[in-house]
Design an enzyme around this catalytic site. Structure first.
Site, mmCIF file in Angstrom:
data_model
loop_
_atom_site.group_PDB
_atom_site.id
_atom_site.type_symbol
_atom_site.label_atom_id
_atom_site.label_comp_id
_atom_site.label_asym_id
_atom_site.label_seq_id
_atom_site.Cartn_x
_atom_site.Cartn_y
_atom_site.Cartn_z
ATOM 1 N N LYS A 109 0.835 -1.213 0.000
ATOM 2 C CA LYS A 109 0.000 0.000 0.000
ATOM 3 C C LYS A 109 0.865 1.258 0.000
ATOM 4 O O LYS A 109 0.536 2.251 -0.647
ATOM 5 C CB LYS A 109 -0.930 0.005 1.228
ATOM 6 C CG LYS A 109 -2.047 -1.019 1.135
ATOM 7 C CD LYS A 109 -3.260 -0.444 0.436
ATOM 8 C CE LYS A 109 -4.178 -1.490 -0.183
ATOM 9 N NZ LYS A 109 -4.700 -2.463 0.753
ATOM 10 N N LYS A 192 -6.241 -13.927 -11.840
ATOM 11 C CA LYS A 192 -7.219 -13.881 -10.754
ATOM 12 C C LYS A 192 -8.361 -12.925 -11.056
ATOM 13 O O LYS A 192 -8.137 -11.817 -11.534
ATOM 14 C CB LYS A 192 -6.490 -13.427 -9.481
ATOM 15 C CG LYS A 192 -7.293 -13.635 -8.227
ATOM 16 C CD LYS A 192 -6.483 -13.280 -6.991
ATOM 17 C CE LYS A 192 -7.386 -13.201 -5.770
ATOM 18 N NZ LYS A 192 -6.817 -12.423 -4.695
ATOM 19 N N LYS A 195 -11.336 -7.153 -8.810
ATOM 20 C CA LYS A 195 -11.835 -5.848 -9.252
ATOM 21 C C LYS A 195 -10.706 -4.865 -9.489
ATOM 22 O O LYS A 195 -10.809 -3.994 -10.335
ATOM 23 C CB LYS A 195 -12.794 -5.284 -8.203
ATOM 24 C CG LYS A 195 -14.144 -5.951 -8.277
ATOM 25 C CD LYS A 195 -15.225 -5.053 -7.759
ATOM 26 C CE LYS A 195 -15.142 -4.881 -6.270
ATOM 27 N NZ LYS A 195 -16.357 -4.262 -5.745
#
Ligand code: TRP
Length: 329
Positions: A109, A192, A195
């Site tokens: 992140k 995979k 989204k």
């Protein structure tokens, strides 16, 4: 005791269902279980209030449509339990900056959003540990990417028990139903269904048969097998892997044979797959349509779930406060 949370990021897709929610539905029959929406966790990325509310509602509706049953399990919002942030505060006192900074998901992140490295992000694992430990959860159905968080959960639990010399918390384990965790590929030839990778490569539980057909039509393929009994390329193997979940053994055998003999027509494969996928998802989509308009039922589910979850959470918190030394005068 089973505990698992889902961050509210909008509509659930086939990968969420086959990889997680489907197992939750089985677990609710066998264990005392708590399934919640991790709406506090979603604040690390600062969603706007309207989106947050809508996304939470979406997950609740889809959980229920998939078969989570409020009579058998406890479904609630993380934000409805004040006990969770309280335990989070206590756990944070014994969580060290260094160990939190070493978590791979944190490092990812930081790399992706260097301008938003907030304290909530750093302490994401303590909040997750609080989610689990507040119910003394032992089994946590999560994917591979969450293993590190569970390891920290065990570290925090063990540390707390050591410091106060009491066996307050159990050691939580990742829990997958027997077989290897299933990997649901996307329609773009990528590994995979996700989204964040590619929205068009995801089949959502709410997609209509028309939308599903359209997505399969533009799914990635190759230019066809180039020899008899050829190994399948990745995009084709992915389509066959999706077929495993929704088509009959006869259909699968038919297209395998067609691929091996080089007579396969990907257009036919896609049409069949789209049709079988639509059939597979139809019951869920139909329940979504009914539930979507039933505000009264949704609020009833949320309120009874919250009430039950708070009772369980308060029992743990009373013990924790007493152990730490917060005693009444
Ligand atoms: N971190 C999990 C995810 O991103 C969501 C989550 C939050 C969770 N709290 C949890 C999962 C507690 C299991 C148990 O998928």
């Amino acid at each position: 005791i089973v505990v698992s949370g889902t961050r509210p990021t909008g509509n659930l897709h086939l990968g969420n269902y086959l990889g997680a929610v489907q197992h939750f539905v089985l677990m609710q029959e066998m264990y005392e279980s708590f399934f919640f929406i991790a709406d506090y966790h979603s604040l690390t990325t600062h969603p706007n209030p309207r989106d947050l509310h809508a996304n939470v509602r979406t997950v609740i509706v889809e959980y229920l449509a998939c078969g989570l049953d409020p009579e058998k399990t406890t479904i609630y919002l993380q934000s409805a339990l004040p006990q969770i942030p309280e335990l989070y505060l206590f756990l944070n006192m014994h969580a060290y900056k260094g160990e939190l900074e070493r978590v791979p998901t944190f490092k990812d992140k930081v790399r992706a959003h260097p301008d938003n490295v907030n304290a909530g992000l750093l302490t994401y694992p303590t909040l997750m540990a609080a989610d689990i430990l507040i119910h003394k959860g032992t089994k946590v159905p999560v994917g591979k990417d969450q293993e590190q968080h569970l390891e920290l959960t065990r570290d925090f639990a063990h540390r707390f028990n050591q410091i106060y010399q009491r066996e307050v918390f159990p050691m939580s384990q990742a829990f997958n139903t027997g077989s290897d965790p299933i990997k649901i590929p996307g329609l773009d030839g990528s590994g995979k269904m996700s989204k964040s990778n590619n929205l068009n490569a995801c089949i959502f539980l709410r997609d209509t048969p028309e939308e599903i057909l359209k997505k399969f039509k533009s799914a990635t393929t190759d230019t066809g097998p180039t020899q008899l009994n050829a190994e399948k390329s990745e995009p084709i193997a992915n389509l066959f892997s999706l077929m495993q979940h929704v088509s009959t053994p006869e259909t699968i055998a038919f297209f395998n044979e067609a691929h091996a003999s080089m007579t396969i027509r990907y257009g036919d494969l896609k049409k069949q797959l789209a049709e079988d996928m639509s059939k597979f998802l139809a019951p869920i989509r139909e329940r979504v349509e009914v539930l979507e308009n039933d505000d009264k039922y949704i609020s009833e589910v949320i309120n009874t779930g919250a009430e039950r979850a708070r009772q369980s959470a308060q029992r743990t918190l009373d013990e924790v406060r007493e152990v730490i030394g917060f005693r009444s005068f």
